[in-house]
Enzyme design. Sequence first.
Site: not given
Ligand code: BES
Ligand code: MN
Length: 489
Positions: A275, A349
């Site tokens: 990230k 997931r």
């Molecule tokens: N934990 C995150 C989701 C999230 C991100 C919650 C920001 C709250 C704020 C999750 O594991 C994630 O990183 N999801 C990705 C999925 C994508 C790679 C398809 C996302 O939401 O960017």
């Molecule tokens: Mn994630």
Amino acid sequence: MEFKVLATASEKLAQTAADALIWLVTEDAATQGTDPALRALLEQVVDAGDLAWKPGRSVLLHKPQGLVAKRLVIAVASGGGAASAKAVKAAVGAALAQVKQLGVKHVAVLLGMPCDDAHAEAVVAAASDAVYLYRHTKPSAPEAPQLAKLSLIVERAQAKAAQAGLDRGVAIAEGVKLARECGNRPANHCTPSFLADEAKKLGKRGGIKCEVLERKDCEKLGMGSFLAVAQGSYEPLKFIVLRYDGAPDKGRKAQAPVVLVGKGITFDTGGISIKPAPDMDEMKFDMCGAASVLGVFRTLAELQPKLNVVGLIPACENMPSGRSVKPGDVVTSMSGQTIEVLNTDAEGRLILCDALTYAERFKPAAVIDIATLTGACVIALGHHRSGLFSTDEALAQALLACGERALDPAWRMPLDDEYEEALKSNFADMGNVGGRAGGAITAAMFLRKFAGKLRWAHLDIAGTAWKSGAQKGATGRPVPLLVHYLLSR
Ligand code: BES
Ligand code: MN
Ligand code: ZN
């Protein structure tokens, strides 16, 4: 904090002893059937133009004339007729904000309208919100409010309903507090082992049993997807199994449980698909689904309802390292389905799918997973409503209704087959991501492939589990929604 219902006749209200009396008024019923001293004070502030009939407005009076209470806060709960529980919660919150730093220890809340159980529950929610303060890693935090006791003043005929709502509210508040505390702890404190220890502590309470599966156990079960996420971290993974057995029938006649599955990523760096740096600290909140399951069990311990509930928490970190799962790796889930890990940041997931497969062994009446799953859900619904996905009409309607009643609302999102297209892979049964479009939905579609014939619902709490900015901190949601659902069964 201690909560109490006081049935008081209207002519005795002036005698209420408290550091602050909070009087919730509605324009229609403001001056009906209440104590003359109170009525006189209200007329004065309204005539002086110090209080407008707008919900959320309030006025603080010091040493109010004719009252025993040291302070009086008149708070407008409704500009018209009877106020909703939601309005009561907001008005009590606003009134407490005025007095909680004044060193008040005992407040009395007088509802200037009929009080049902939902109103009483809302008062408790507002008060426990007002006094919660995170201190664990900030011992220098300002003194917590000294507020220790709240008396809810109602008419005798409403005392029973008020007491029921108050008891439920107190139990929910305990669960919310635990969920907030776990969520707020930084990831070097709140590790998978910490979550397991919290679960074991719950296991010492009445009706609750806790078992923790280690990596070896998960290997034997074939949880290849969960293991793949955990493999990049030095922190040992934990797969937590909680059981609350409150239904009277045991053995073969035992009631089918509701299974709650909580995402327990104690820190989400994104893994190799790392990230960006801004706000990454907030990924310590990526275990708020797990925290909500712990919170629900805390509430169950308090209420001891006659039902069976199972809590499952796959817990690990998502870290980049020399042994992390890589984009393109194919893993085999416990269900036997293979998954191409196209993005290691879509890890939630990957841990939930194996937990859903594990849930089958409980022959559940319903399975609900709770996860801070997608940023896309935050874009879709913002921070007010959680995303609800379900293949079961009755379950979806029940959860929506309970969200409204609990003042912890959700909004239903679609699961049409057409969305499944996005998860196709040339190298596995499915990919773990489906592109940017409809990201919250494709994540739910992925989970659906593992829910099989289960009565299943998924709550995406990415927008509701914590607040950012100056008020940064966990909310404890959706503990209230889940508890209401369980109690409605
Ligand atoms: N934990 C995150 C989701 C999230 C991100 C919650 C920001 C709250 C704020 C999750 O594991 C994630 O990183 N999801 C990705 C999925 C994508 C790679 C398809 C996302 O939401 O960017
Ligand atoms: Mn994630
Ligand atoms: Zn995550």
